[in-house]
Design an enzyme around this catalytic site. Structure first.
Site, mmCIF file in Angstrom:
data_model
loop_
_atom_site.group_PDB
_atom_site.id
_atom_site.type_symbol
_atom_site.label_atom_id
_atom_site.label_comp_id
_atom_site.label_asym_id
_atom_site.label_seq_id
_atom_site.Cartn_x
_atom_site.Cartn_y
_atom_site.Cartn_z
ATOM 1 N N THR A 53 0.559 -1.097 0.189
ATOM 2 C CA THR A 53 0.182 0.167 -0.006
ATOM 3 C C THR A 53 0.850 1.730 0.098
ATOM 4 O O THR A 53 1.435 1.304 0.590
ATOM 5 C CB THR A 53 -0.939 -0.064 1.057
ATOM 6 O OG1 THR A 53 -0.458 -0.630 2.113
ATOM 7 C CG2 THR A 53 -2.017 -1.149 1.560
ATOM 8 N N ARG A 140 -10.334 7.366 -9.628
ATOM 9 C CA ARG A 140 -10.339 7.409 -8.094
ATOM 10 C C ARG A 140 -11.208 8.782 -7.725
ATOM 11 O O ARG A 140 -10.414 9.456 -8.377
ATOM 12 C CB ARG A 140 -9.032 7.215 -7.408
ATOM 13 C CG ARG A 140 -8.127 5.830 -7.661
ATOM 14 C CD ARG A 140 -7.639 5.500 -7.010
ATOM 15 N NE ARG A 140 -7.317 3.950 -8.359
ATOM 16 C CZ ARG A 140 -5.918 3.464 -7.818
ATOM 17 N NH1 ARG A 140 -5.443 4.569 -6.841
ATOM 18 N NH2 ARG A 140 -5.542 2.673 -8.299
ATOM 19 N N HIS A 234 -6.719 -4.429 -6.870
ATOM 20 C CA HIS A 234 -6.745 -3.334 -6.422
ATOM 21 C C HIS A 234 -7.242 -2.959 -5.435
ATOM 22 O O HIS A 234 -7.083 -1.547 -4.899
ATOM 23 C CB HIS A 234 -6.457 -2.870 -7.512
ATOM 24 C CG HIS A 234 -4.974 -2.226 -7.057
ATOM 25 N ND1 HIS A 234 -4.313 -1.693 -8.079
ATOM 26 C CD2 HIS A 234 -4.473 -1.077 -6.247
ATOM 27 C CE1 HIS A 234 -2.524 -0.720 -8.241
ATOM 28 N NE2 HIS A 234 -3.461 -0.274 -6.785
ATOM 29 N N ARG A 237 -9.459 -0.302 -6.503
ATOM 30 C CA ARG A 237 -9.673 0.968 -7.429
ATOM 31 C C ARG A 237 -9.095 1.411 -8.132
ATOM 32 O O ARG A 237 -8.736 2.185 -8.902
ATOM 33 C CB ARG A 237 -8.344 1.326 -6.092
ATOM 34 C CG ARG A 237 -8.631 0.918 -4.806
ATOM 35 C CD ARG A 237 -6.664 1.172 -3.476
ATOM 36 N NE ARG A 237 -6.372 2.613 -3.800
ATOM 37 C CZ ARG A 237 -5.377 3.247 -3.960
ATOM 38 N NH1 ARG A 237 -4.484 1.297 -4.843
ATOM 39 N NH2 ARG A 237 -4.869 3.876 -3.878
ATOM 40 N N VAL A 269 -10.077 -9.061 3.010
ATOM 41 C CA VAL A 269 -10.106 -10.353 4.099
ATOM 42 C C VAL A 269 -9.799 -9.199 5.485
ATOM 43 O O VAL A 269 -9.565 -8.587 5.468
ATOM 44 C CB VAL A 269 -8.505 -10.902 3.555
ATOM 45 C CG1 VAL A 269 -8.734 -11.549 4.952
ATOM 46 C CG2 VAL A 269 -8.175 -11.614 2.599
HETATM 47 C C1 LIG Z 1 -4.055 3.609 0.516
HETATM 48 C C2 LIG Z 1 -3.796 2.659 -0.897
HETATM 49 C C3 LIG Z 1 -2.616 1.494 -1.484
HETATM 50 C C4 LIG Z 1 -2.540 0.948 -2.726
HETATM 51 N N1 LIG Z 1 -1.709 1.210 -2.773
HETATM 52 C C5 LIG Z 1 -1.102 0.328 -3.748
HETATM 53 C C6 LIG Z 1 0.447 -0.490 -4.287
HETATM 54 O O1 LIG Z 1 1.048 0.721 -4.300
HETATM 55 N N2 LIG Z 1 0.536 -1.042 -5.061
HETATM 56 C C7 LIG Z 1 0.085 -1.704 -5.951
HETATM 57 O O2 LIG Z 1 -0.246 -2.931 -6.392
HETATM 58 N N3 LIG Z 1 -1.307 -1.803 -4.810
HETATM 59 C C8 LIG Z 1 -1.871 -0.909 -4.303
HETATM 60 N N4 LIG Z 1 -3.171 -1.549 -3.311
HETATM 61 C C9 LIG Z 1 -3.910 -2.268 -3.039
HETATM 62 C C10 LIG Z 1 -3.250 -3.302 -2.160
HETATM 63 O O3 LIG Z 1 -2.268 -3.822 -2.646
HETATM 64 C C11 LIG Z 1 -4.540 -4.110 -1.810
HETATM 65 O O4 LIG Z 1 -4.927 -4.476 -3.540
HETATM 66 C C12 LIG Z 1 -5.990 -4.176 -1.875
HETATM 67 O O5 LIG Z 1 -6.183 -2.891 -0.748
HETATM 68 C C13 LIG Z 1 -6.261 -5.746 -1.107
HETATM 69 O O6 LIG Z 1 -7.198 -5.473 -0.806
HETATM 70 P P1 LIG Z 1 -8.084 -4.731 1.207
HETATM 71 O O7 LIG Z 1 -7.766 -2.946 1.299
HETATM 72 O O8 LIG Z 1 -9.618 -4.625 1.058
HETATM 73 O O9 LIG Z 1 -7.129 -5.792 2.035
HETATM 74 C C14 LIG Z 1 -3.198 -0.087 -2.452
HETATM 75 C C15 LIG Z 1 -4.851 -0.351 -1.524
HETATM 76 C C16 LIG Z 1 -4.832 1.009 -0.572
HETATM 77 C C17 LIG Z 1 -6.036 0.792 -0.065
#
Ligand SMILES: Cc1cc2nc3c(=O)[nH]c(=O)nc-3n(C[C@H](O)[C@H](O)[C@H](O)COP(=O)(O)O)c2cc1C
Length: 345
Positions: A53, A140, A234, A237, A269
């Site tokens: 994240t 977004r 993702h 997102r 999860v």
């Molecule tokens: C604030 C935020 C930042 C994220 N940044 C990235 C990132 O830099 N690279 C990426 O592959 N996924 C990113 N993701 C997606 C997460 O790796 C992940 O797939 C997702 O948050 C999983 O779902 P969950 O938040 O319900 O656990 C981000 C998600 C959030 C909420």
């Protein structure tokens, strides 16, 4: 937290878990429960890991370093985002025994991509995770409304920022542009699986692709020589309206059967029963995104540890209540979709 469009997928990822029913086995000896496993060959204490994240430094001053320390103390995998607040080196120095993977995109400038990979290799990272669901940034809406980052902050976030490295400096954009524009500019809309083949040729690190949601793409990933697939939307997102990841998981698991490619999942999860359901449906491990940030914002390293402990303990409880004393006891037949119980009248 931001999401694409109306946030349908973000909500559905969480809610879809509730549409699966657990089928416990009774009168089993569950006095000793064992849930350590290996992920890409690395022993971990439990199959619950940390998704990448961006912007963890907004949640805690120690940001990614604090998360890495938590991962180290809990002996699980952390995927460090390409938009971390610290360099790969700083993060690995903060937690020298953590199992760290790094996440990146295939950037427009291959020099930047190569630089990332080499920097991560030098810092002792154990795998490269390529996010493949982002040929362009998702819509977004809420993030777009509030973005105010300067170019310098954005370079620091991109963590390849090194003012003494002319190659990288000339490779990344100059001037005072917004993070959003910069990231969008660096994404390669024309990228194909060829990019994964290229990556394979420049590194010996295992390659994980993150963002696969269908069997067809999973087969292509296997053909491209990846070592693992992270089924991910993702966090809702990118493309709003895709299946919940728990719904997509069985199709991917089925597609790669026999290839030796490991399959993980993230998205929604939130509790131990979710972990159990994902494992029963074929995931080797689950990854947490938002819950880690919540823990981090709440109490830094200890907050992240607490989140991992809660989910681990709930998972242990679920194993006891379903009659499982080891991960191999968790069978596909123990989790079924609710439609199987609905009246056929
Ligand atoms: C604030 C935020 C930042 C994220 N940044 C990235 C990132 O830099 N690279 C990426 O592959 N996924 C990113 N993701 C997606 C997460 O790796 C992940 O797939 C997702 O948050 C999983 O779902 P969950 O938040 O319900 O656990 C981000 C998600 C959030 C909420």
């Amino acid at each position: 937290m931001d999401h694409a469009d109306e946030g349908q997928t973000m909500k559905n990822c969480k809610n879809a878990f509730k549409r699966y029913r657990l089928r416990p086995r009774v009168l089993r000896d569950v006095s000793n429960r064992q849930f350590s496993t290996t992920i890409l060959g690395h022993p971990v204490s439990f199959p619950i890991c940390i998704s990448p994240t961006a912007g963890q430094g907004f949640a805690d001053i120690e940001g990614d370093k604090a998360t890495a320390r938590a991962a180290e103390s809990m002996n699980t995998v952390m995927i460090v985002s390409s938009c971390a607040f610290f360099t790969f080196k700083d993060i690995s120095l903060a937690a020298p025994n953590a199992i760290l993977w790094f996440q990146m995109h295939l950037y427009k400038d291959r020099k930047v991509t190569r630089f990332y990979v080499k920097q991560a290799e030098r810092a002792g990272f154990k795998a490269v995770v390529v996010t493949v669901d982002t040929p362009v940034m998702g819509n977004r809406r809420n993030l777009k409304r509030g973005e105010t980052m300067t170019a310098r902050e954005e370079y620091r976030m991109m963590n390849c920022y090194d003012p003494n490295n002319p190659e990288v400096r000339s490779s990344i954009a100059n001037g005072d542009i917004a993070l959003w524009d910069y990231l969008t500019e660096q994404l390669v809309t024309s990228e194909t699986w060829e990019g994964i083949h290229w990556l394979r040729s420049i590194t010996k690190l295992p390659i994980v692709v993150k963002g696969v949601l269908t069997g067809d793409s999973a087969i292509e990933a296997v053909q491209a020589g990846v070592d693992a697939i992270l089924v991910s939307a993702h966090g809702g997102r990118q493309l709003d309206g895709v299946p919940a990841t728990i719904e997509a998981l069985p199709e991917v698991v089925n597609a790669v059967k026999g290839s030796g490619v490991e399959v993980y999942m993230d998205g929604g999860v939130r509790q131990g029963t979710d972990v159990f359901k994902a494992l029963a449906l074929g995931a080797r491990a689950v990854f947490l995104g938002r819950p880690i940030i919540w823990g981090l914002a709440n109490d830094g390293k200890n907050g992240v540890k607490k989140v991992l402990e809660i989910v681990r303990d709930e998972f242990s409880l679920t194993m006891a209540l379903t009659g499982c004393s080891k991960l191999d006891d968790i069978k596909a037949s123990m989790v079924v979709h609710e439609s199987q119980y609905l009246s056929k009248l």
